[in-house]
Design a protein around this motif. Structure first.
Motif, PDB file in Angstrom:
ATOM      1  N   ASP A 362       0.865  -1.186   0.000  1.00  0.00           N
ATOM      2  CA  ASP A 362       0.000   0.000   0.000  1.00  0.00           C
ATOM      3  C   ASP A 362       0.896   1.229   0.000  1.00  0.00           C
ATOM      4  OD1 ASP A 362      -2.260   1.670   0.242  1.00  0.00           O
ATOM      5  OD2 ASP A 362      -2.006   1.734   2.422  1.00  0.00           O
ATOM      6  N   ALA A 363       1.158   1.745  -1.172  1.00  0.00           N
ATOM      7  CA  ALA A 363       2.059   2.892  -1.337  1.00  0.00           C
ATOM      8  C   ALA A 363       1.589   3.683  -2.547  1.00  0.00           C
ATOM      9  CB  ALA A 363       3.502   2.417  -1.528  1.00  0.00           C
ATOM     10  N   PRO A 364       1.969   4.960  -2.643  1.00  0.00           N
ATOM     11  CA  PRO A 364       1.529   5.769  -3.786  1.00  0.00           C
ATOM     12  C   PRO A 364       1.930   5.132  -5.100  1.00  0.00           C
ATOM     13  CG  PRO A 364       2.531   7.147  -2.106  1.00  0.00           C
ATOM     14  CD  PRO A 364       2.792   5.739  -1.699  1.00  0.00           C
ATOM     15  N   ARG A 365       0.967   5.121  -6.033  1.00  0.00           N
ATOM     16  CA  ARG A 365       1.254   4.552  -7.341  1.00  0.00           C
ATOM     17  C   ARG A 365       0.329   5.190  -8.367  1.00  0.00           C
ATOM     18  NH1 ARG A 365       0.795  -1.677  -9.618  1.00  0.00           N
ATOM     19  NH2 ARG A 365       1.245  -1.101 -11.764  1.00  0.00           N
ATOM     20  N   ARG A 366       0.850   5.426  -9.565  1.00  0.00           N
ATOM     21  CA  ARG A 366       0.069   6.013 -10.643  1.00  0.00           C
ATOM     22  C   ARG A 366      -0.274   4.943 -11.667  1.00  0.00           C
ATOM     23  NH1 ARG A 366      -0.962  11.008 -12.276  1.00  0.00           N
ATOM     24  NH2 ARG A 366       0.488  11.875 -10.739  1.00  0.00           N
ATOM     25  N   PHE A 367      -1.560   4.928 -12.078  1.00  0.00           N
ATOM     26  CA  PHE A 367      -2.027   4.045 -13.138  1.00  0.00           C
ATOM     27  C   PHE A 367      -2.377   4.938 -14.321  1.00  0.00           C
ATOM     28  CE2 PHE A 367      -2.815   2.076  -9.092  1.00  0.00           C
ATOM     29  CZ  PHE A 367      -2.485   0.750  -9.266  1.00  0.00           C
ATOM     30  N   ALA A 397      -6.590  -2.192  -3.801  1.00  0.00           N
ATOM     31  CA  ALA A 397      -7.807  -2.568  -4.522  1.00  0.00           C
ATOM     32  C   ALA A 397      -7.708  -2.185  -5.989  1.00  0.00           C
ATOM     33  CB  ALA A 397      -9.023  -1.907  -3.884  1.00  0.00           C
ATOM     34  N   VAL A 398      -7.176  -0.989  -6.281  1.00  0.00           N
ATOM     35  CA  VAL A 398      -7.044  -0.558  -7.671  1.00  0.00           C
ATOM     36  C   VAL A 398      -6.021  -1.429  -8.395  1.00  0.00           C
ATOM     37  CG1 VAL A 398      -6.356   1.338  -9.168  1.00  0.00           C
ATOM     38  CG2 VAL A 398      -7.769   1.795  -7.161  1.00  0.00           C
ATOM     39  N   THR A 400      -5.260  -4.510  -7.727  1.00  0.00           N
ATOM     40  CA  THR A 400      -5.865  -5.823  -7.949  1.00  0.00           C
ATOM     41  C   THR A 400      -6.869  -5.767  -9.091  1.00  0.00           C
ATOM     42  OG1 THR A 400      -5.597  -6.329  -5.593  1.00  0.00           O
ATOM     43  CG2 THR A 400      -7.117  -7.708  -6.843  1.00  0.00           C
ATOM     44  N   LEU A 401      -7.676  -4.699  -9.153  1.00  0.00           N
ATOM     45  CA  LEU A 401      -8.629  -4.560 -10.250  1.00  0.00           C
ATOM     46  C   LEU A 401      -7.906  -4.437 -11.583  1.00  0.00           C
ATOM     47  CD1 LEU A 401     -11.513  -4.217 -11.288  1.00  0.00           C
ATOM     48  CD2 LEU A 401     -11.304  -1.758 -10.848  1.00  0.00           C
ATOM     49  N   ASP A 402      -6.763  -3.761 -11.576  1.00  0.00           N
ATOM     50  CA  ASP A 402      -5.986  -3.627 -12.809  1.00  0.00           C
ATOM     51  C   ASP A 402      -5.555  -5.002 -13.318  1.00  0.00           C
ATOM     52  OD1 ASP A 402      -4.758  -2.234 -14.865  1.00  0.00           O
ATOM     53  OD2 ASP A 402      -2.852  -2.104 -13.797  1.00  0.00           O
ATOM     54  N   ALA A 403      -5.231  -5.906 -12.405  1.00  0.00           N
ATOM     55  CA  ALA A 403      -4.834  -7.255 -12.805  1.00  0.00           C
ATOM     56  C   ALA A 403      -6.039  -8.086 -13.239  1.00  0.00           C
ATOM     57  CB  ALA A 403      -4.110  -7.941 -11.650  1.00  0.00           C
ATOM     58  N   VAL A 404      -7.144  -7.957 -12.521  1.00  0.00           N
ATOM     59  CA  VAL A 404      -8.358  -8.695 -12.869  1.00  0.00           C
ATOM     60  C   VAL A 404      -8.914  -8.205 -14.201  1.00  0.00           C
ATOM     61  CG1 VAL A 404     -10.771  -9.069 -12.200  1.00  0.00           C
ATOM     62  CG2 VAL A 404      -8.955  -9.295 -10.503  1.00  0.00           C
ATOM     63  N   GLY A 405      -8.856  -6.891 -14.411  1.00  0.00           N
ATOM     64  CA  GLY A 405      -9.418  -6.283 -15.616  1.00  0.00           C
ATOM     65  C   GLY A 405     -10.701  -5.551 -15.314  1.00  0.00           C
ATOM     66  N   ALA A 406     -10.671  -4.219 -15.464  1.00  0.00           N
ATOM     67  CA  ALA A 406     -11.850  -3.423 -15.129  1.00  0.00           C
ATOM     68  C   ALA A 406     -13.041  -3.766 -16.017  1.00  0.00           C
ATOM     69  CB  ALA A 406     -11.522  -1.930 -15.230  1.00  0.00           C
ATOM     70  N   SER A 407     -12.781  -3.967 -17.312  1.00  0.00           N
ATOM     71  CA  SER A 407     -13.892  -4.303 -18.216  1.00  0.00           C
ATOM     72  C   SER A 407     -14.485  -5.653 -17.864  1.00  0.00           C
ATOM     73  CB  SER A 407     -13.405  -4.307 -19.668  1.00  0.00           C
ATOM     74  OG  SER A 407     -12.998  -3.015 -20.059  1.00  0.00           O
ATOM     75  N   ARG A 408     -13.625  -6.608 -17.564  1.00  0.00           N
ATOM     76  CA  ARG A 408     -14.112  -7.931 -17.183  1.00  0.00           C
ATOM     77  C   ARG A 408     -14.909  -7.857 -15.883  1.00  0.00           C
ATOM     78  NH1 ARG A 408     -10.559 -12.250 -14.070  1.00  0.00           N
ATOM     79  NH2 ARG A 408     -12.220 -13.712 -13.555  1.00  0.00           N
ATOM     80  N   LEU A 432     -10.796   1.783 -13.774  1.00  0.00           N
ATOM     81  CA  LEU A 432     -10.153   1.428 -12.509  1.00  0.00           C
ATOM     82  C   LEU A 432     -10.819   2.120 -11.330  1.00  0.00           C
ATOM     83  CD1 LEU A 432      -6.373   1.376 -13.485  1.00  0.00           C
ATOM     84  CD2 LEU A 432      -7.939  -0.552 -13.173  1.00  0.00           C
ATOM     85  N   ALA A 433     -11.456   3.249 -11.595  1.00  0.00           N
ATOM     86  CA  ALA A 433     -12.146   3.958 -10.511  1.00  0.00           C
ATOM     87  C   ALA A 433     -13.363   3.205 -10.001  1.00  0.00           C
ATOM     88  CB  ALA A 433     -12.564   5.356 -10.976  1.00  0.00           C
ATOM     89  N   ILE A 434     -13.775   2.136 -10.723  1.00  0.00           N
ATOM     90  CA  ILE A 434     -14.876   1.307 -10.214  1.00  0.00           C
ATOM     91  C   ILE A 434     -14.530   0.771  -8.832  1.00  0.00           C
ATOM     92  CG2 ILE A 434     -16.188  -0.818 -10.598  1.00  0.00           C
ATOM     93  CD1 ILE A 434     -15.824  -0.437 -13.548  1.00  0.00           C
ATOM     94  N   ALA A 435     -13.263   0.524  -8.595  1.00  0.00           N
ATOM     95  CA  ALA A 435     -12.846  -0.015  -7.299  1.00  0.00           C
ATOM     96  C   ALA A 435     -13.190   0.924  -6.163  1.00  0.00           C
ATOM     97  CB  ALA A 435     -11.339  -0.290  -7.318  1.00  0.00           C
TER      98      ALA A 435
END
Length: 680
Positions: A362-367, A397-398, A400-408, A432-435
């Protein structure tokens, strides 16, 4: 003899012609059908939540004899039509009596209308009361008696009888004048319900109480003379206060409005799954919570029974007197905040990306252009996935969603029956903001998803009517049963709200698995929980989406959620309701650290495959490919290798299995397989 025979044949022919003529007239001019009746929404025990007026705002509630006090029926027949059960629509004795009295008095002093004739008049009103209309009523009465049973005729009469103003029928009258159904009536109430139809406007209790009192007294005297009521009780009843007009029931206002659209034309009653007592308690609780929260704050909530998906209470708004109160806020899309995070992690578990004790940063990260941050703007560093979910950390959470796939993920929600409203922007931004709530969902959507989580990940539509319980609606497996149980175990360990003791292993009460959510700008506060056999979803906010600065889901919605669970009947706690045993299992080494390398591919068995079990007991060679060598697991157990180094899986029997391929970097892929015998 010939003349006699001829006369007999002629008279018989005339009689036959008359009979055929009557039958033809009956077929050509049938009696009118029963007019539209008020739609009534009830619970399974018949308690009325809400009734809806028919044309011109009239209340016309259907009468059912089994729901009416038998003493009233006996008194009505004794006074209005004492031979109702023996005549065929017209009472010859009553006609002769009325004619004799009219000749003796020189004017009409008593009528001869039977209840069947009065029913005919109510079905087909005529502006003039003359001999022609009397004859038509008699004809219609004969038709009604030919077509319907006495019970059906009486129910029709008691549905249409005027009771003053816009009230029609004994059921509407009982609710309007006494505030309860006509299944239990006092002698004074019985007398008033008989007296009113004789002069509906002249005896209206709210406008002409003296006339109502005197009319009631005359009926009481008549009942006493006929031996249907003791004289002393008749005198006492005559002194009872004359009632005033009362409001019709208005519980479950919004849900009833939706349910009335499902009514069948010939059955104007909707038996809902809502529980009357629980609905009343939920509405009181929501109103109190909204009043304490400040001006114009609304509360909406749903209570769903997990086993049946039946909605047991639905509060569309805390009060119709508050802004937005006429809107059903359980059916309006709002930002769900973090309430979808359990499903993101559940899909990651299914994909073999992570497990509850997988470490994630859990650290700052840009997508791309999207850079999430935690609600409190503090980063925790190295945490487990379970901790990230329990404390609702945003960056994990974001990621993890990026790996799962937001569209999926969004497609999975849609297939499950929830339809997220997503702005038409780039996936890396809005997707990704769905998370964190970047998609609109309703209270009903979340209740559907969380009830699915409570049912081993199988999502089915909510059930609103008793007749729909048990119907095999199509379901959708949004998560595997294993992942759903792991997510629930994590949520049961989330920090409890202030003033609530954490559930212990010795507690008799089931632990509540819950998740809160807060939308951007503090516009929506959410809490969703599962426990005691129920799913509860609570929303708090302004109907017009104005911010409520500082009001989070944990502060504003979670206390209400726990108060709602206090209303629910106690259920025996299962072991998994109180114990985090799912979280105590060892995490496979490859899943101990969350990584973002390409996932391996399972070639055999493919996902959702149905494979026949080999008759000779031989196992299957598992096949896949990845960036590194693969380790194989079936239902969490490692698969042994043969002498050639191939993974050989020997199923223990027919059934469902989860096959995972994990590479050395920790990336994994899941394949769900069903093993069947050769007979299917």
């Amino acid at each position: 003899m010939h003349r006699v025979l001829t006369a007999w044949v002629c008279s018989g022919g005339i009689a036959l012609a008359a009979i055929l003529g009557v039958l033809a007239l009956d077929r050509i001019f049938p009696p009118p059908a029963l007019a539209e009746r008020s739609v009534v929404v009830t619970d399974a025990r018949g308690q009325i939540f809400r009734a809806f007026p028919v044309e011109d705002g009239r209340w016309r509630l259907a009468a059912h004899l089994q729901e009416i006090d038998p003493a009233f029926i006996d008194a009505l027949i004794a006074i209005e039509d004492e031979r109702f059960h023996t005549h065929r629509g017209i009472d010859p004795r009553a006609v002769l009596r009325a004619a004799f009295n009219a000749v003796r008095a020189g004017e009409i002093v008593s009528g001869a209308s039977t209840l069947t004739m009065q029913t005919a008049r109510l079905l087909e009103p005529r502006p003039q009361r003359n001999l022609g209309s009397k004859l038509m009523e008699s004809w219609r009465a004969l038709q009604l008696e030919h077509r319907y049973s006495k019970e059906e005729i009486l129910e029709t009469y008691l549905t249409l009888t005027p009771y003053g103003g816009n009230l029609e029928g004994v059921t509407a009258a009982s609710w309007a004048w006494f505030g309860h159904p006509p299944d239990r009536l006092t002698p004074a109430q019985i007398a008033l319900l008989i007296a009113l139809p004789q002069a509906p406007e002249a005896r209206r209790p709210d406008l002409r109480p003296d006339n109502a009192r005197s009319g009631r007294a005359r009926i009481l005297d008549r009942l006493a003379r006929d031996g249907l009521l003791a004289a002393g009780i008749a005198r006492e009843s005559a002194d009872d206060p004359v009632p005033d007009r009362q409001n019709f029931p208005s519980l479950a206002w919004h849900a009833s409005d939706t349910l009335r659209l499902t009514v069948e034309a010939d059955r104007p009653r909707v038996v809902s799954t809502l529980d009357y007592a629980l609905q009343a308690d939920a509405e009181r609780l929501a109103h109190a919570a909204a009043s304490a929260a400040g001006p114009d704050v609304q509360v909406a909530l749903l209570i769903v029974e997990n086993d049946t998906r039946a909605v047991r209470a639905a509060v569309g708004s805390a009060s119709r007197g508050i802004a937005g109160g006429w809107i059903d806020l359980t059916d309006r899309p709002r930002s769900p905040g973090s309430t979808l995070k359990p499903f993101i992690y559940g899909m990651a578990f299914d994909d073999g990306l992570a497990a509850p004790h997988t470490r994630i940063t859990d650290a700052p990260r840009r997508f791309d252009s999207y850079m999430p941050e935690n609600f409190d703007r503090v980063f925790r560093g190295d945490v487990t996935v379970a901790q990230a979910l329990q404390h609702s950390l945003n960056v994990p959470a974001v990621e993890t969603l990026d790996a799962v796939g937001a569209s999926r993920f969004a497609a999975g929600l849609r297939f499950a029956g929830a339809s997220p409203a997503i702005a038409d922007r780039a996936e890396t931004e809005t997707g990704l903001a769905i998370a964190l709530g970047g998609a609109g969902l309703t209270v009903r959507d979340l209740a559907t998803l969380y009830a699915g989580l409570a049912n081993d990940g199988e999502v089915r539509p909510l059930v609103w009517t008793v007749g729909a319980i048990g119907i095999d609606e199509p379901g959708m497996q949004i998560l595997s049963a294993e992942s759903a149980r792991e997510i629930l175990a994590i949520l049961r360990g989330a920090p409890q709200p202030a003033g609530r003791a954490p559930a212990s292993l010795t507690s008799e009460a089931p632990a509540i698995a819950f998740k809160t959510g807060t939308s951007w700008g503090f516009r929506d506060a959410w809490a969703a929980g599962i426990g005691a056999g129920y799913t509860v979803v609570v929303w708090v906010g302004h109907a017009d989406a104005r911010p409520r600065t500082g009001q989070t889901g944990r502060d504003a919605a979670l206390p209400i959620l726990f108060d709602v669970f206090d209303l629910l009947p106690r259920a025996e706690a299962r072991t998994e309701d109180r114990s985090p045993w799912l979280l105590d299992r060892d995490t496979p080494q490859p899943l101990q650290r969350y990584r973002r390398d390409p996932a391996p591919e399972i070639l055999f068995p493919p996902d959702d495959a149905e494979v026949w079990m080999e008759a000779d007991g031989r196992g299957y060679v598992l096949a896949g490919r990845g960036e590194t060598a693969l380790s194989w697991f079936v239902d969490g157990e490692p698969v042994a290798l043969n002498a050639a180094g191939e993974p050989i899986w020997q199923p223990t029997g027919p059934g469902f299995y989860s096959v995972r391929a994990v590479d050395r970097t920790g990336r994994a892929t899941l394949s769900r397989v069903r093993i069947v015998t050769s007979q299917g």
